[in-house]
Design a protein around this motif. Sequence first.
Motif, short mmCIF file in Angstrom:
data_model
loop_
_atom_site.label_atom_id
_atom_site.label_comp_id
_atom_site.label_asym_id
_atom_site.label_seq_id
_atom_site.Cartn_x
_atom_site.Cartn_y
_atom_site.Cartn_z
N ALA A 60 0.56 -1.23 -0.39
CA ALA A 60 -0.04 -0.12 0.06
C ALA A 60 0.60 1.31 0.15
CB ALA A 60 -1.19 -0.25 0.99
N ARG A 61 2.23 1.01 0.96
CA ARG A 61 2.60 2.61 0.46
C ARG A 61 3.44 2.59 -0.60
NH1 ARG A 61 7.08 2.80 5.51
NH2 ARG A 61 5.66 3.13 6.35
N LYS A 62 4.45 1.80 -1.49
CA LYS A 62 4.66 2.10 -2.72
C LYS A 62 3.42 2.19 -3.45
CE LYS A 62 8.20 -1.80 -2.15
NZ LYS A 62 8.31 -3.05 -2.41
N VAL A 63 2.44 1.76 -3.66
CA VAL A 63 0.96 2.33 -4.29
C VAL A 63 0.96 4.44 -3.91
CG1 VAL A 63 -1.05 2.34 -4.97
CG2 VAL A 63 -0.69 0.24 -4.95
N TRP A 64 0.94 4.45 -2.64
CA TRP A 64 0.48 5.70 -2.06
C TRP A 64 1.71 5.99 -2.71
CZ3 TRP A 64 -2.64 9.32 -1.73
CH2 TRP A 64 -1.65 10.74 -1.40
N ARG A 65 2.55 6.05 -2.31
CA ARG A 65 4.05 7.12 -3.46
C ARG A 65 3.95 6.84 -4.85
NH1 ARG A 65 9.68 5.22 -0.88
NH2 ARG A 65 9.98 7.23 -2.11
N ALA A 66 3.29 6.33 -5.78
CA ALA A 66 3.40 6.53 -7.10
C ALA A 66 2.50 7.22 -7.67
CB ALA A 66 3.80 4.61 -7.74
N TRP A 67 0.99 6.85 -6.95
CA TRP A 67 -0.25 7.13 -7.72
C TRP A 67 -0.38 8.61 -6.89
CZ3 TRP A 67 -5.43 6.76 -5.04
CH2 TRP A 67 -6.63 6.34 -6.02
N ARG A 68 0.12 9.29 -5.69
CA ARG A 68 0.14 10.87 -5.32
C ARG A 68 0.65 12.11 -6.15
NH1 ARG A 68 4.81 10.70 -0.22
NH2 ARG A 68 6.99 10.50 -1.21
N VAL A 69 1.56 11.45 -6.55
CA VAL A 69 1.91 12.71 -8.25
C VAL A 69 0.91 12.66 -8.79
CG1 VAL A 69 3.68 13.38 -9.98
CG2 VAL A 69 4.27 12.52 -6.96
N PRO A 70 0.09 12.00 -9.76
CA PRO A 70 -0.91 12.37 -10.84
C PRO A 70 -2.22 12.16 -9.99
CG PRO A 70 -0.11 9.64 -10.44
CD PRO A 70 0.96 10.69 -10.00
N LEU A 71 -2.14 12.08 -9.35
CA LEU A 71 -3.28 12.35 -8.27
C LEU A 71 -3.32 13.65 -7.62
CD1 LEU A 71 -5.67 11.01 -6.83
CD2 LEU A 71 -4.40 11.18 -4.41
N ALA A 72 -2.39 14.43 -7.43
CA ALA A 72 -2.26 15.73 -7.73
C ALA A 72 -2.23 16.49 -8.62
CB ALA A 72 -0.77 16.44 -7.03
N PHE A 73 -1.83 15.88 -9.77
CA PHE A 73 -2.74 17.12 -10.85
C PHE A 73 -3.98 16.70 -10.86
CE2 PHE A 73 2.68 16.12 -11.86
CZ PHE A 73 2.46 17.48 -12.04
N CYS A 74 -4.09 15.55 -11.16
CA CYS A 74 -5.66 15.35 -10.98
C CYS A 74 -6.98 15.90 -10.52
CB CYS A 74 -5.87 13.78 -10.83
SG CYS A 74 -5.77 12.78 -11.66
N VAL A 75 -6.23 16.13 -9.03
CA VAL A 75 -7.34 16.99 -7.76
C VAL A 75 -6.80 18.70 -8.32
CG1 VAL A 75 -7.22 18.02 -5.84
CG2 VAL A 75 -6.40 15.25 -6.57
N THR A 76 -5.81 19.13 -9.41
CA THR A 76 -5.70 19.97 -9.30
C THR A 76 -6.49 20.41 -10.46
OG1 THR A 76 -3.39 20.37 -8.74
CG2 THR A 76 -3.97 22.08 -9.88
N GLY A 77 -6.68 19.66 -11.08
CA GLY A 77 -7.28 20.58 -12.89
C GLY A 77 -8.85 20.12 -12.43
N ALA A 78 -9.17 19.14 -11.63
CA ALA A 78 -10.41 19.38 -11.66
C ALA A 78 -11.03 19.94 -10.81
CB ALA A 78 -11.24 18.54 -9.77
N LEU A 79 -10.10 20.81 -9.76
CA LEU A 79 -10.63 22.14 -8.83
C LEU A 79 -10.69 23.61 -9.68
CD1 LEU A 79 -8.04 22.26 -5.56
CD2 LEU A 79 -10.41 21.61 -5.50
N THR A 80 -10.44 23.24 -10.68
CA THR A 80 -10.68 24.64 -12.11
C THR A 80 -11.82 24.78 -12.77
OG1 THR A 80 -9.14 23.39 -13.63
CG2 THR A 80 -7.80 24.78 -12.60
N LEU A 81 -12.21 23.61 -12.02
CA LEU A 81 -14.01 22.78 -13.03
C LEU A 81 -15.49 23.82 -12.37
CD1 LEU A 81 -13.63 19.77 -14.93
CD2 LEU A 81 -13.32 21.96 -15.64
N THR A 82 -13.80 24.01 -11.31
CA THR A 82 -15.65 24.31 -10.30
C THR A 82 -16.00 26.12 -10.28
OG1 THR A 82 -13.73 24.81 -7.89
CG2 THR A 82 -15.13 22.56 -8.30
N VAL A 83 -15.08 27.13 -10.69
CA VAL A 83 -15.11 28.52 -10.71
C VAL A 83 -15.08 28.62 -12.18
CG1 VAL A 83 -13.54 29.31 -9.08
CG2 VAL A 83 -12.02 28.56 -10.75
N GLN A 84 -15.34 29.91 -12.96
CA GLN A 84 -14.98 30.57 -14.44
C GLN A 84 -14.58 31.77 -13.87
OE1 GLN A 84 -19.94 30.71 -15.21
NE2 GLN A 84 -20.25 31.82 -13.79
#
Length: 264
Positions: A60-84
């Motif tokens: 689980a630790r290896k998965v999280w360490r590898a997933w957290r970088v693309p997950l951060a990009f996913c969260v950043t990209g999704a947040l931009t859709l909440t505003v206009q």
Amino acid sequence: MLPIDVAAHSSSWRRRHPLDKAVLGLGLTALALTLPPWPGSALVLVTALALLLGPAGVGARKVWRAWRVPLAFCVTGALTLTVQVGAPGAFISLAPHGAQHAAEVLLRSSAASLGVLLFAFTTPVTDLLAWLLRLGVPAPVIDVALVMYRMIFLLLASVRSIREAQAARLGHTTRSAAFRSLAGLGATAFVKAFDRAARMQRGLAGRGYDGTLRVMASGAPVSRRFVGLALALLAALVVLTLVLDNLVRGHLALQHLGLERLLP
């Protein structure tokens, strides 16, 4: 080696053919991008996590360490859709249905990235490149990819040693010293990259390089049983998604009909 490469070489699916894992991992990615975000992408996300932590044997630790970088990009990209921007009466305001769109994009992208990670965590690069060569990809393309793959580790090792040397000489004690150290790190790594490339070229020439880099691959055959089970799992996810989606739509329709009957 990078942690994801170590995990790929120690995975319980290490000896399986790359096609077996491509059908499963990249199939999950395709479903995450094509099925409805809810519940399709959510089911894909849970399935990919269960496969990574279960049959694939990745911690689980290896998965999280590898997933957290693309997950951060996913969260950043999704947040931009909440505003206009440029709405009447305000330069920046909340977008209509922005939170819903952001949640859908986040579900799709995070589930798709887990599908790719499932393939990466179980397939070493050497096996993948050897398989691509057998599929007909030109040998020079494979050689360039393999050399770049090797150079990544060399450059990372060089950067790590330079940073340790700078820290030992108090190169990060102040902000100005940190900026000077960063500039020196970039310049030194740039020079070392060309030096490493020249040394690698001389080494290959001394070993009789004939234009093709040969690597040891697993050589495992394609498992029809594994591919069949993977396709059955993907089909089950599609059916389950459609059934749940129809149930949710029907429930919402009944609620809407009930509200209409209550209105005068």
